[in-house]
Design a protein around this motif. Structure first.
Motif, PDB file in Angstrom:
ATOM      1  N   SER A  50       0.851  -1.193   0.000  1.00 54.32           N
ATOM      2  CA  SER A  50       0.000   0.000   0.000  1.00 54.32           C
ATOM      3  C   SER A  50       0.882   1.237   0.000  1.00 54.32           C
ATOM      4  N   ASP A 104      -3.415  -0.041  -2.895  1.00 53.75           N
ATOM      5  CA  ASP A 104      -4.042  -0.557  -1.682  1.00 53.75           C
ATOM      6  C   ASP A 104      -4.005  -2.081  -1.680  1.00 53.75           C
ATOM      7  N   HIS A 149      -6.557  -0.910  -6.496  1.00 60.55           N
ATOM      8  CA  HIS A 149      -6.527  -2.338  -6.198  1.00 60.55           C
ATOM      9  C   HIS A 149      -6.162  -3.166  -7.439  1.00 60.55           C
TER      10      HIS A 149
END
Length: 255
Positions: A9, A20, A215
């Motif tokens: 992250s 993330d 993501h």
């Protein structure tokens, strides 16, 4: 040998994460392509892998060893970084540029062994006629070969490339990606590169990682990741995906 990125992250400010909990792995001899829209953190991810910027959490391992505690010289012997093609380079010769890749091994100046490695790599990269030319006098494709040669003489286990075909014509795009693929297979080196062209990614990448909204959106074999559903959700465009010469071929459709 394997590079493992585990739950990385990172954010440029404390309230927003650009990456993330990003996780993936790359084995020796494999080419991993990183895909995503502009601003999704592709270059940031490469910089985290290279320890250019420090990630907030998670860790990166090579052969089971955490890379977080290594110094710059130790890192340079494992991972080489080829930045995106830029114009503002120093006016130095090709051989001097390539020799810079030997700095992790050269404490008191370049040795004969360093020079041999550099000249051997220049020959492999078909750059002999440019060896003593000012790099500023070369084309974009030629400069890109020089930067890859500089990475090669580091004798790394992993090479990371940030959009290696950016601003190159079709011939040089194919040349560079064929070269990168051959380097991975011949030298058993892991290659990680950011790329925008889905058709080239299909042809030259073993695996693909799609980033979206900080993501991992999709990750796996290239021929499985590239499909109409993933492309539509990633880029908000309609496409027709077919198989041509054994590879996925993406054709844009009018709205």
């Amino acid at each position: 040998m394997e590079l493992v990125v585990k739950d990385i992250s990172f954010g440029y400010n404390k309230n927003v994460n650009v990456l993330d909990k990003v996780s993936f792995s790359v084995r020796s001899g494999e080419v991993l392509g990183i895909l995503g829209s502009n601003g999704t953190g592709k270059t940031t991810l490469l910089k985290c892998i290279n320890n250019i910027i420090r990630y907030r959490s998670g860790d990166i391992y090579f052969n089971g060893q955490s890379l977080s505690g290594l110094n710059q010289i130790e890192m340079a012997k494992i991972i080489a970084y080829v930045p995106q093609y830029i114009n503002n380079m120093f006016p130095v010769s090709v051989i001097d540029t390539v020799l810079m890749g030997r700095l992790p091994y050269s404490r008191y100046g370049y040795s004969e062994e360093d020079r041999k490695i550099a000249f051997d790599t220049i020959r492999i990269m078909n750059l002999e006629k440019f060896a003593f030319r000012n790099i500023m006098e070369m084309s974009g494709g030629e400069r890109q070969r020089v930067l890859i040669a500089r990475a090669m003489v580091q004798q790394p286990k992993i090479i990371t490339l940030d959009e290696p075909t950016s601003s190159l014509d079709l011939h040089n795009q194919l040349f560079i990606l064929k070269l990168v693929s051959e380097i991975a297979k011949t030298n058993n080196i892991s290659i990680i590169m950011t790329i925008h062209d889905l058709n080239l990614a299909s042809m030259f990448c073993d695996n693909l990682l799609m980033l979206k909204d900080s993501h991992v959106f999709a990750y796996g074999k290239s021929q499985e990741v590239i499909n109409e559903k993933n492309i539509s959700e990633m880029y908000n465009v309609n496409t027709k995906v077919s198989i041509v010469d054994g590879f996925k071929h993406v054709r844009l459709l009018k709205e």
